[in-house]
Design a protein around this motif. Structure first.
Motif, mmCIF file in Angstrom:
data_model
loop_
_atom_site.group_PDB
_atom_site.id
_atom_site.type_symbol
_atom_site.label_atom_id
_atom_site.label_comp_id
_atom_site.label_asym_id
_atom_site.label_seq_id
_atom_site.Cartn_x
_atom_site.Cartn_y
_atom_site.Cartn_z
ATOM 1 N N LEU A 47 0.830 -1.207 0.000
ATOM 2 C CA LEU A 47 0.000 0.000 0.000
ATOM 3 C C LEU A 47 0.863 1.255 0.000
ATOM 4 C CD1 LEU A 47 -2.720 -1.070 2.582
ATOM 5 C CD2 LEU A 47 -2.955 -0.974 0.105
ATOM 6 N N ARG A 48 1.913 1.272 0.816
ATOM 7 C CA ARG A 48 2.812 2.426 0.847
ATOM 8 C C ARG A 48 3.462 2.640 -0.516
ATOM 9 N NH1 ARG A 48 5.056 0.133 5.668
ATOM 10 N NH2 ARG A 48 4.117 1.022 7.546
ATOM 11 N N ASP A 49 3.902 1.551 -1.129
ATOM 12 C CA ASP A 49 4.587 1.669 -2.412
ATOM 13 C C ASP A 49 3.646 2.195 -3.481
ATOM 14 O OD1 ASP A 49 7.020 1.214 -3.975
ATOM 15 O OD2 ASP A 49 5.836 -0.284 -5.030
ATOM 16 N N ARG A 50 2.425 1.692 -3.515
ATOM 17 C CA ARG A 50 1.453 2.163 -4.500
ATOM 18 C C ARG A 50 1.098 3.627 -4.265
ATOM 19 N NH1 ARG A 50 0.867 -0.544 -9.261
ATOM 20 N NH2 ARG A 50 1.446 -2.700 -8.845
ATOM 21 N N LEU A 51 0.948 3.996 -2.999
ATOM 22 C CA LEU A 51 0.611 5.386 -2.696
ATOM 23 C C LEU A 51 1.765 6.308 -3.064
ATOM 24 C CD1 LEU A 51 -1.462 7.315 -1.579
ATOM 25 C CD2 LEU A 51 -0.580 6.857 0.720
ATOM 26 N N ARG A 52 2.987 5.860 -2.809
ATOM 27 C CA ARG A 52 4.158 6.663 -3.165
ATOM 28 C C ARG A 52 4.198 6.924 -4.656
ATOM 29 N NH1 ARG A 52 8.944 5.409 -5.259
ATOM 30 N NH2 ARG A 52 8.574 3.173 -5.039
ATOM 31 N N GLN A 53 3.869 5.879 -5.437
ATOM 32 C CA GLN A 53 3.880 6.029 -6.895
ATOM 33 C C GLN A 53 2.627 6.729 -7.411
ATOM 34 O OE1 GLN A 53 4.967 2.365 -9.100
ATOM 35 N NE2 GLN A 53 5.428 1.467 -7.129
ATOM 36 N N GLY A 54 1.558 6.700 -6.605
ATOM 37 C CA GLY A 54 0.294 7.247 -7.068
ATOM 38 C C GLY A 54 -0.318 6.431 -8.181
ATOM 39 N N ARG A 55 -0.064 5.102 -8.175
ATOM 40 C CA ARG A 55 -0.513 4.241 -9.266
ATOM 41 C C ARG A 55 -1.278 3.050 -8.729
ATOM 42 N NH1 ARG A 55 4.542 2.786 -12.920
ATOM 43 N NH2 ARG A 55 2.880 1.689 -14.049
ATOM 44 N N SER A 56 -2.408 2.756 -9.355
ATOM 45 C CA SER A 56 -3.185 1.564 -9.030
ATOM 46 C C SER A 56 -2.547 0.354 -9.698
ATOM 47 C CB SER A 56 -4.629 1.725 -9.502
ATOM 48 O OG SER A 56 -5.218 2.886 -8.935
ATOM 49 N N GLY A 57 -2.896 -0.854 -9.206
ATOM 50 C CA GLY A 57 -2.360 -2.045 -9.845
ATOM 51 C C GLY A 57 -2.625 -3.307 -9.052
ATOM 52 N N LEU A 58 -2.252 -4.448 -9.662
ATOM 53 C CA LEU A 58 -2.447 -5.763 -9.061
ATOM 54 C C LEU A 58 -1.307 -6.128 -8.137
ATOM 55 C CD1 LEU A 58 -3.740 -7.978 -12.035
ATOM 56 C CD2 LEU A 58 -4.947 -7.577 -9.874
ATOM 57 N N VAL A 59 -1.632 -6.798 -7.018
ATOM 58 C CA VAL A 59 -0.639 -7.414 -6.141
ATOM 59 C C VAL A 59 -1.150 -8.803 -5.795
ATOM 60 C CG1 VAL A 59 0.139 -5.203 -5.184
ATOM 61 C CG2 VAL A 59 -1.654 -6.501 -4.012
ATOM 62 N N GLU A 60 -0.255 -9.640 -5.293
ATOM 63 C CA GLU A 60 -0.652 -10.981 -4.902
ATOM 64 C C GLU A 60 -0.312 -11.194 -3.446
ATOM 65 O OE1 GLU A 60 0.299 -15.578 -6.254
ATOM 66 O OE2 GLU A 60 0.101 -14.011 -7.788
ATOM 67 N N GLN A 61 -1.257 -11.784 -2.691
ATOM 68 C CA GLN A 61 -1.039 -12.087 -1.275
ATOM 69 C C GLN A 61 -1.622 -13.464 -0.971
ATOM 70 O OE1 GLN A 61 -3.474 -10.294 1.784
ATOM 71 N NE2 GLN A 61 -1.666 -9.840 3.034
ATOM 72 N N GLU A 62 -0.738 -14.368 -0.562
ATOM 73 C CA GLU A 62 -1.159 -15.718 -0.191
ATOM 74 C C GLU A 62 -2.013 -16.370 -1.281
ATOM 75 O OE1 GLU A 62 -3.107 -15.287 3.541
ATOM 76 O OE2 GLU A 62 -1.272 -14.773 4.625
ATOM 77 N N GLY A 63 -1.569 -16.234 -2.514
ATOM 78 C CA GLY A 63 -2.253 -16.864 -3.631
ATOM 79 C C GLY A 63 -3.469 -16.116 -4.135
ATOM 80 N N ARG A 64 -3.804 -14.979 -3.524
ATOM 81 C CA ARG A 64 -4.960 -14.201 -3.971
ATOM 82 C C ARG A 64 -4.482 -12.989 -4.760
ATOM 83 N NH1 ARG A 64 -8.433 -12.073 0.570
ATOM 84 N NH2 ARG A 64 -6.388 -11.582 1.448
ATOM 85 N N GLN A 65 -5.190 -12.686 -5.824
ATOM 86 C CA GLN A 65 -4.900 -11.478 -6.586
ATOM 87 C C GLN A 65 -5.788 -10.352 -6.074
ATOM 88 O OE1 GLN A 65 -5.182 -12.359 -10.868
ATOM 89 N NE2 GLN A 65 -2.956 -12.105 -10.926
#
Length: 230
Positions: A47-65
Motif C-alpha cells: 500500500l505504501r509503495d502504491r501510494l508513493r507512486q500514485g498508481r493503481s495495480g495488481l498485487v498478490e497475497q497468499e495466492g490471492r490477486q
C-alpha cells in the motif's frame, strides 16, 4: 461497490486524504484503507509503495490477486512571489499535474497577464494561506526575497503538514531568516524542514534552470515522503 464504501471514498476525497480500495479479484470483496490506517494493514508495504507512486495495480497475497485502486489528492503548489522564477516554475509544475497558485500582494507583479495558466492572488500570504488549507499534499515555495512576504508564508507552512517548504536565498540570507523565525517561536526541528538554499544543487543560473531545480526537489521530496508510515 457498496454504497457505504463509495460514500467513505468520497468523504476521503473531499477532505484531501489519500485512500486505497482493495478488491479481491476472485471474490469481488472490497475494503477501504485510509492513509492513516496503512501502517497497521497486512498489505502495508504494498500500500505504501502504491501510494508513493500514485498508481493503481495488481498485487498478490497468499495466492490471492488483489487490485489496489489508489485515490490520492492532487498535489498543490503554493508559490509565494510573482517573480521570474515563478513564471518558469508555474507551467512546469502544471505539466506534472500540480495545482499551482501564485500569491503576491504586489499588484504590479501579481497579474493574470504574467501568469495566464495559474490562479494569481494579489493578497498577503497570512491572509490567503489559511483559506487554502495547507496539508500534507501541499508544497510551498517562498521566492520574493522580502521577509515581510516570505516569513509569514513560511510560518504558515511550518505550522502545517506541508510535505515541502522551500525558500530562495543564500546561506547568509537563510541564517538571518532562521534567526527571525526562531525569535517568532519556531524550534530547530521546525526550521530544519525548510529547504534552503532552495532546489537541487545542479548549478542552476537562469530563472528557468532554478525553476527546474526547485521542481525536481519537490518531486523527490514527494516520492520520499510517501514512503513514510502514516
Amino acid at each position: 461497490m457498496r454504497l457505504s464504501l463509495l460514500s467513505d471514498l468520497n468523504a476521503e476525497r473531499a477532505a484531501r486524504r489519500a485512500a486505497i480500495l482493495v478488491t479481491d479479484i476472485a471474490s469481488g470483496e472490497q475494503r477501504l484503507v485510509r492513509e492513516a490506517e496503512i501502517a497497521g494493514d497486512p498489505l502495508a508495504d504494498e500500500l505504501r509503495d502504491r501510494l508513493r507512486q500514485g498508481r493503481s495495480g495488481l498485487v498478490e497475497q497468499e495466492g490471492r490477486q488483489l487490485f489496489l485502486t489508489v485515490q490520492a489528492p492532487p498535489v498543490r503548489l503554493a508559490v509565494i512571489g510573482a517573480v521570474h522564477i515563478s513564471q518558469a516554475l508555474a507551467p512546469m509544475a502544471r505539466a506534472v499535474d500540480f495545482d499551482v497558485t501564485i500569491v503576491d500582494p504586489r499588484t504590479a507583479f501579481a497579474t493574470p497577464e504574467r501568469f495566464p495558466d495559474a490562479p494569481v492572488l494579489a493578497e498577503w500570504p497570512d491572509t490567503v494561506l489559511p483559506e487554502m488549507g495547507l496539508d500534507r499534499y501541499t508544497a510551498l515555495v517562498a521566492l520574493t526575497h522580502d521577509p515581510k512576504i516570505d516569513d509569514p508564508a513560511l510560518a504558515a507552512a511550518l505550522r502545517s503538514e506541508c510535505f515541502y517548504v522551500g525558500a530562495l536565498g543564500s546561506r547568509k540570507t537563510h541564517e538571518r531568516r532562521v534567526q527571525r523565525l526562531t525569535e517568532s517561536g519556531f524550534t530547530e526541528a521546525d526550521l530544519a524542514r525548510i529547504h534552503a538554499p532552495i532546489g537541487l544543487d545542479i548549478g542552476a543560473v537562469s530563472p528557468a534552470e532554478i525553476a527546474v531545480s526547485i521542481l525536481a526537489e519537490i518531486v523527490a521530496t514527494l516520492r520520499k515522503e510517501r514512503r513514510r508510515s502514516a
